[in-house]
Design a protein around this motif. Structure first.
Motif, PDB file in Angstrom:
ATOM      1  N   ALA A  35      39.810  29.175 -54.545  1.00  0.00           N
ATOM      2  CA  ALA A  35      39.355  28.126 -53.627  1.00  0.00           C
ATOM      3  C   ALA A  35      39.426  26.778 -54.338  1.00  0.00           C
ATOM      4  CB  ALA A  35      37.933  28.405 -53.155  1.00  0.00           C
ATOM      5  N   PHE A  36      39.917  25.753 -53.623  1.00  0.00           N
ATOM      6  CA  PHE A  36      40.073  24.424 -54.197  1.00  0.00           C
ATOM      7  C   PHE A  36      39.541  23.380 -53.212  1.00  0.00           C
ATOM      8  CE2 PHE A  36      43.397  27.133 -55.874  1.00  0.00           C
ATOM      9  CZ  PHE A  36      43.290  26.917 -57.240  1.00  0.00           C
ATOM     10  N   PRO A  37      38.723  22.446 -53.683  1.00  0.00           N
ATOM     11  CA  PRO A  37      38.248  21.379 -52.792  1.00  0.00           C
ATOM     12  C   PRO A  37      39.369  20.391 -52.505  1.00  0.00           C
ATOM     13  CG  PRO A  37      37.501  20.978 -55.029  1.00  0.00           C
ATOM     14  CD  PRO A  37      38.179  22.327 -55.038  1.00  0.00           C
ATOM     15  N   GLY A  38      39.344  19.808 -51.313  1.00  0.00           N
ATOM     16  CA  GLY A  38      40.377  18.859 -50.941  1.00  0.00           C
ATOM     17  C   GLY A  38      39.900  17.892 -49.883  1.00  0.00           C
ATOM     18  N   GLU A  39      40.829  17.076 -49.405  1.00  0.00           N
ATOM     19  CA  GLU A  39      40.528  16.032 -48.418  1.00  0.00           C
ATOM     20  C   GLU A  39      41.643  15.996 -47.382  1.00  0.00           C
ATOM     21  OE1 GLU A  39      39.869  11.149 -48.241  1.00  0.00           O
ATOM     22  OE2 GLU A  39      40.381  12.166 -50.113  1.00  0.00           O
ATOM     23  N   ALA A 210      47.989  29.734 -46.970  1.00  0.00           N
ATOM     24  CA  ALA A 210      46.655  29.267 -47.346  1.00  0.00           C
ATOM     25  C   ALA A 210      45.749  29.306 -46.124  1.00  0.00           C
ATOM     26  CB  ALA A 210      46.718  27.854 -47.911  1.00  0.00           C
ATOM     27  N   GLN A 211      44.441  29.250 -46.394  1.00  0.00           N
ATOM     28  CA  GLN A 211      43.433  29.140 -45.352  1.00  0.00           C
ATOM     29  C   GLN A 211      42.595  27.907 -45.653  1.00  0.00           C
ATOM     30  OE1 GLN A 211      42.873  31.168 -42.577  1.00  0.00           O
ATOM     31  NE2 GLN A 211      44.818  32.152 -43.090  1.00  0.00           N
ATOM     32  N   ARG A 261      37.993  22.869 -47.956  1.00  0.00           N
ATOM     33  CA  ARG A 261      38.225  23.813 -49.049  1.00  0.00           C
ATOM     34  C   ARG A 261      39.448  24.646 -48.689  1.00  0.00           C
ATOM     35  NH1 ARG A 261      34.881  25.736 -53.058  1.00  0.00           N
ATOM     36  NH2 ARG A 261      33.044  24.821 -52.058  1.00  0.00           N
ATOM     37  N   VAL A 262      40.359  24.778 -49.643  1.00  0.00           N
ATOM     38  CA  VAL A 262      41.605  25.512 -49.424  1.00  0.00           C
ATOM     39  C   VAL A 262      41.536  26.832 -50.183  1.00  0.00           C
ATOM     40  CG1 VAL A 262      44.097  25.519 -49.756  1.00  0.00           C
ATOM     41  CG2 VAL A 262      42.940  23.416 -49.078  1.00  0.00           C
TER      42      VAL A 262
END
Length: 362
Positions: A35-39, A210-211, A261-262
């Motif tokens: 899981a990776f935070p994003g914008e 991805a989700q 979140r990806v």
């Protein structure tokens, strides 16, 4: 004479074992998911700037405004550029007059050379003067076109439909050519900007599924794919910038700048073991550890572990932990090494283990 004698061992009894919530780290549904935070960002982002410098006399839109292709967004003072355009047009008129005179003289000299009234060298001189006047006229017209274009550059227009993401200048400000005035986020798709760790960049590839889950919509995920991965790592963060494209049928309701979140389901974490976030405790030398209940005597011991990327509710454990270990899932900051505990599940039911029952006090 009074004689006192000990009748047995009077040492303080060991405190009763306290119950602790434990889990067994085994294969999970989200095993291998990073899981990776994003914008949320626009797929096409353009910095809008004037092609000429000048004083900004009018700004028609602000950040957040929706604009259409060709719409005037801002305007510079056109005074000096209009004067330059008029000067260029005057030069064109002068060049046209010179060209007309040179053409007339050439025609007259051509008639005289046919009558052998002038020399051939005089005719050659007239041919050269005619060609020079012709070239000067073409140059003057080109300069007039450039001046006309620059006069038109005083209006900044939207190159496509979209939303003004940011504004960088105000009316009255003197701006240079190429200086950013607006940031335009196009309507052609939405993406999530994330950063991938350098240590695991080989686990990711363009086109990988991805989700995406928005922070304000927990539990709701929309599909996407990795569209772009930077060729080089950022020199400061040592991460690779990446863009995850959101499916076109899922962009409704997504706003620019929203946190997301990806989840990359295809990313390998190297293990199927996962523990809750609250199970992770500070370990030796700045590392990480978990409390494990010894099945033999029911006492706690701290086990150093190596973890992968944190998920929404769990953490993958890459090494240091057995799949059948009894891991304390909550309240680890209140425990100490060697403490006797009673492992229980989430319904507060004791978990069967090899822990011996304490002997009754004599």
């Amino acid at each position: 004479m009074l004689v006192l004698s000990a009748c047995g061992d009077r040492s303080a009894p060991e405190p009763a074992a306290r119950p602790v919530l434990v889990v067994t780290p085994g294969a999970a549904v989200d095993s291998g998911t990073a899981a990776f935070p994003g914008e949320i960002r626009a797929r096409e982002e353009a910095v809008l700037a004037f092609q000429v410098g000048g004083q900004l006399i009018r700004r028609d839109v602000d950040a957040g405004a929706r604009v259409e292709r060709g719409q005037v967004l801002a305007e510079l003072d056109p005074g000096d550029l209009r004067l330059q355009q008029q000067s260029a047009q005057a030069q064109v008129a002068s060049a046209e007059a010179e060209y007309t005179r040179a053409r007339t003289d050439r025609a007259r000299y051509a008639a005289l050379v046919d009558q052998q009234l002038i020399s051939r060298s005089q005719m050659d001189a007239q041919d050269a003067a005619y060609k020079a006047a012709q070239s000067q006229l073409r140059a003057a017209r080109a300069q007039a076109d450039v001046a006309g274009n620059q006069a038109g550059y005083t209006q900044l227009r939207a190159p496509r439909d979209g939303v003004i993401a940011s504004r960088e200048a105000e009316a009255g400000q003197v701006v240079a050519a190429g200086q950013a005035i607006f940031m335009l986020a196009g309507d052609d798709g939405r993406e999530v900007a994330i950063a991938l760790p350098e240590s695991r960049i080989a686990d990711f590839a363009i086109g990988q599924p991805a989700q995406i889950e928005l922070w304000n919509r927990p539990g709701t995920r929309v599909p996407g794919t990795i569209r772009e991965i930077a060729a080089g790592a950022d020199p400061q963060t040592r991460t690779y910038a990446a863009r995850v494209a959101i499916a076109d049928d899922a962009v409704a309701g997504l706003e620019l700048g929203q946190s997301a979140r990806v989840y990359l389901a295809g990313a390998s974490t190297g293990t199927a073991l996962q523990v809750p976030l609250a199970a992770i405790q500070p370990g030796p030398d700045g590392g990480k550890a978990v409390w494990v209940v010894d099945r033999g005597d029911g006492r706690l011991r701290s086990v150093p572990v190596e973890t992968g990327p944190y998920g929404a509710r769990s953490v993958p454990v890459l090494s240091g932990l057995a799949s059948d270990a009894l891991v304390v899932a909550a309240g680890g900051h209140l425990l100490r090494a060697g403490q006797r505990v009673t492992p229980v599940d989430r319904e507060n039911r004791p978990i069967q283990s090899d822990v011996p029952k304490p002997a009754a006090a004599k």
